[in-house]
Design an enzyme around this catalytic site. Structure first.
Site, PDB file in Angstrom:
ATOM      1  CE  LYS A  18      -1.039  -0.341   4.887  1.00 20.27           C
ATOM      2  NZ  LYS A  18       0.095   0.436   5.400  1.00 20.27           N
ATOM      3  NE  ARG A  93      -0.530   0.176  11.257  1.00 23.72           N
ATOM      4  CZ  ARG A  93       0.216   0.643  10.261  1.00 23.72           C
ATOM      5  NH1 ARG A  93       0.071   1.894   9.875  1.00 23.72           N
ATOM      6  NH2 ARG A  93       1.084  -0.146   9.673  1.00 23.72           N
ATOM      7  NE  ARG A 132       9.156  -3.882   3.697  1.00 26.57           N
ATOM      8  CZ  ARG A 132       7.910  -3.429   3.916  1.00 26.57           C
ATOM      9  NH1 ARG A 132       7.121  -3.103   2.921  1.00 26.57           N
ATOM     10  NH2 ARG A 132       7.445  -3.334   5.137  1.00 26.57           N
ATOM     11  NE  ARG A 139       9.479  -0.161   7.847  1.00 25.16           N
ATOM     12  CZ  ARG A 139       8.189  -0.235   7.563  1.00 25.16           C
ATOM     13  NH1 ARG A 139       7.763   0.127   6.373  1.00 25.16           N
ATOM     14  NH2 ARG A 139       7.343  -0.670   8.458  1.00 25.16           N
ATOM     15  NE  ARG A 150       5.167  -3.947  10.570  1.00 24.83           N
ATOM     16  CZ  ARG A 150       6.034  -4.028   9.553  1.00 24.83           C
ATOM     17  NH1 ARG A 150       7.217  -4.529   9.749  1.00 24.83           N
ATOM     18  NH2 ARG A 150       5.684  -3.616   8.371  1.00 24.83           N
TER      19      ARG A 150
HETATM   20  P1  ADP Z   1       3.543  -1.075   7.206  1.00 29.07           P
HETATM   21  O1  ADP Z   1       4.825  -1.596   6.667  1.00 29.07           O
HETATM   22  O2  ADP Z   1       2.849  -2.044   8.079  1.00 29.07           O
HETATM   23  O3  ADP Z   1       2.676  -0.487   6.159  1.00 29.07           O
HETATM   24  P2  ADP Z   1       3.886   1.581   8.377  1.00 29.07           P
HETATM   25  O4  ADP Z   1       5.094   2.125   7.731  1.00 29.07           O
HETATM   26  O5  ADP Z   1       2.568   2.123   7.940  1.00 29.07           O
HETATM   27  O6  ADP Z   1       3.916   0.006   8.287  1.00 29.07           O
HETATM   28  O7  ADP Z   1       3.968   1.783   9.977  1.00 29.07           O
HETATM   29  C1  ADP Z   1       5.056   1.281  10.724  1.00 29.07           C
HETATM   30  C2  ADP Z   1       4.722   1.293  12.217  1.00 29.07           C
HETATM   31  O8  ADP Z   1       4.366   2.603  12.650  1.00 29.07           O
HETATM   32  C3  ADP Z   1       3.540   0.415  12.636  1.00 29.07           C
HETATM   33  O9  ADP Z   1       3.889  -0.940  12.812  1.00 29.07           O
HETATM   34  C4  ADP Z   1       3.100   1.102  13.944  1.00 29.07           C
HETATM   35  O10 ADP Z   1       3.944   0.747  15.011  1.00 29.07           O
HETATM   36  C5  ADP Z   1       3.332   2.576  13.656  1.00 29.07           C
HETATM   37  N1  ADP Z   1       2.119   3.222  13.119  1.00 29.07           N
HETATM   38  C6  ADP Z   1       1.976   3.736  11.879  1.00 29.07           C
HETATM   39  N2  ADP Z   1       0.739   4.245  11.710  1.00 29.07           N
HETATM   40  C7  ADP Z   1       0.090   4.043  12.865  1.00 29.07           C
HETATM   41  C8  ADP Z   1      -1.236   4.323  13.336  1.00 29.07           C
HETATM   42  N3  ADP Z   1      -2.143   4.931  12.541  1.00 29.07           N
HETATM   43  N4  ADP Z   1      -1.559   3.976  14.596  1.00 29.07           N
HETATM   44  C9  ADP Z   1      -0.680   3.372  15.398  1.00 29.07           C
HETATM   45  N5  ADP Z   1       0.566   3.057  15.036  1.00 29.07           N
HETATM   46  C10 ADP Z   1       0.961   3.394  13.783  1.00 29.07           C
END
Ligand code: ADP
Length: 200
Positions: A18, A93, A132, A139, A150
């Protein structure tokens, strides 16, 4: 031709692609890509007070508190650049975040126009995240253990967000398997339809 602003939420499990699709979509429509994960990682990289507060939470694969995230998104959406529309990636989320977003955008008179969910099976997701991590995404939450965590958090806390939008008949599901371009075309095709129907 002036297009109606697109105010989109991209939903999907970690590894669904996404983020990639959100960036492409935002570029193609010249609207901001708002990624809460990116905002948080930047805060961590800059060793800001926010970054220090949330680093351990992210590294464990858990979610940052709703209050903090809702404040953060309220501030971000109040910047003028989102008048033209936006692509939200990583927010909402949780159900509480989805409800807060609805009322915030309602107050602003800028309701969401589209909610797109990328669907990919768990086994494909874990494999993508493993690759990845192996390539070194940089990361600290890209390893198999944290990825599994996750995914679990996703099914427990974020899947209800899809159900919330689905109940309101606002959710467009898109198959996330295939090349980046194939998925991109599916998303655009879906949006084309919605934009037309909104113009009627
Ligand atoms: P992904 O690879 O799952 O798409 P993101 O880059 O969107 O991950 O987010 C990485 C981390 O940041 C999440 O695992 C969470 O810990 C935190 N995070 C991001 N957005 C939110 C949110 N809206 N609410 C709570 N935690 C968030």
């Amino acid at each position: 031709m002036v297009q109606n602003p697109l105010r989109i939420v991209m939903l999907g499990p970690p590894g669904a692609g996404k983020g990639t699709q959100a960036v492409l979509l935002a570029k193609s429509r010249a609207i901001p890509h708002i990624s809460t994960g990116e905002i948080l990682r930047e805060a961590i990289a800059n060793d800001s007070p926010l970054g220090r507060e949330v680093k351990a939470v992210l590294d464990a694969g858990n979610l940052v508190s709703d209050k903090l995230m809702i404040d953060l998104i309220r501030q971000r959406l109040s910047k003028g650049d989102s008048d033209a529309g936006f692509v939200l990636d990583g927010f909402p989320r949780t159900l509480a975040q989805a409800q807060a977003l609805s009322s915030l955008l309602g107050e602003m008179g800028k309701p969401l126009t589209n909610i797109v969910e990328l669907n990919v099976s768990d086994s494909v997701l874990l494999e993508r995240i493993r690759l990845r991590g192996a390539k070194g995404s940089g990361r600290s939450d890209d390893n198999v253990e944290v990825a599994a965590r996750r995914l679990k958090v996703y099914w427990e806390q974020t899947a209800p967000v899809s159900a919330y939008y689905e109940e309101r008949k606002e959710l467009s599901k898109v198959d996330g398997l295939g090349t980046i371009e194939e998925v991109q075309n599916r998303i655009s095709a879906g949006l084309g339809g919605v934009v037309k129907s909104l113009k009627k």
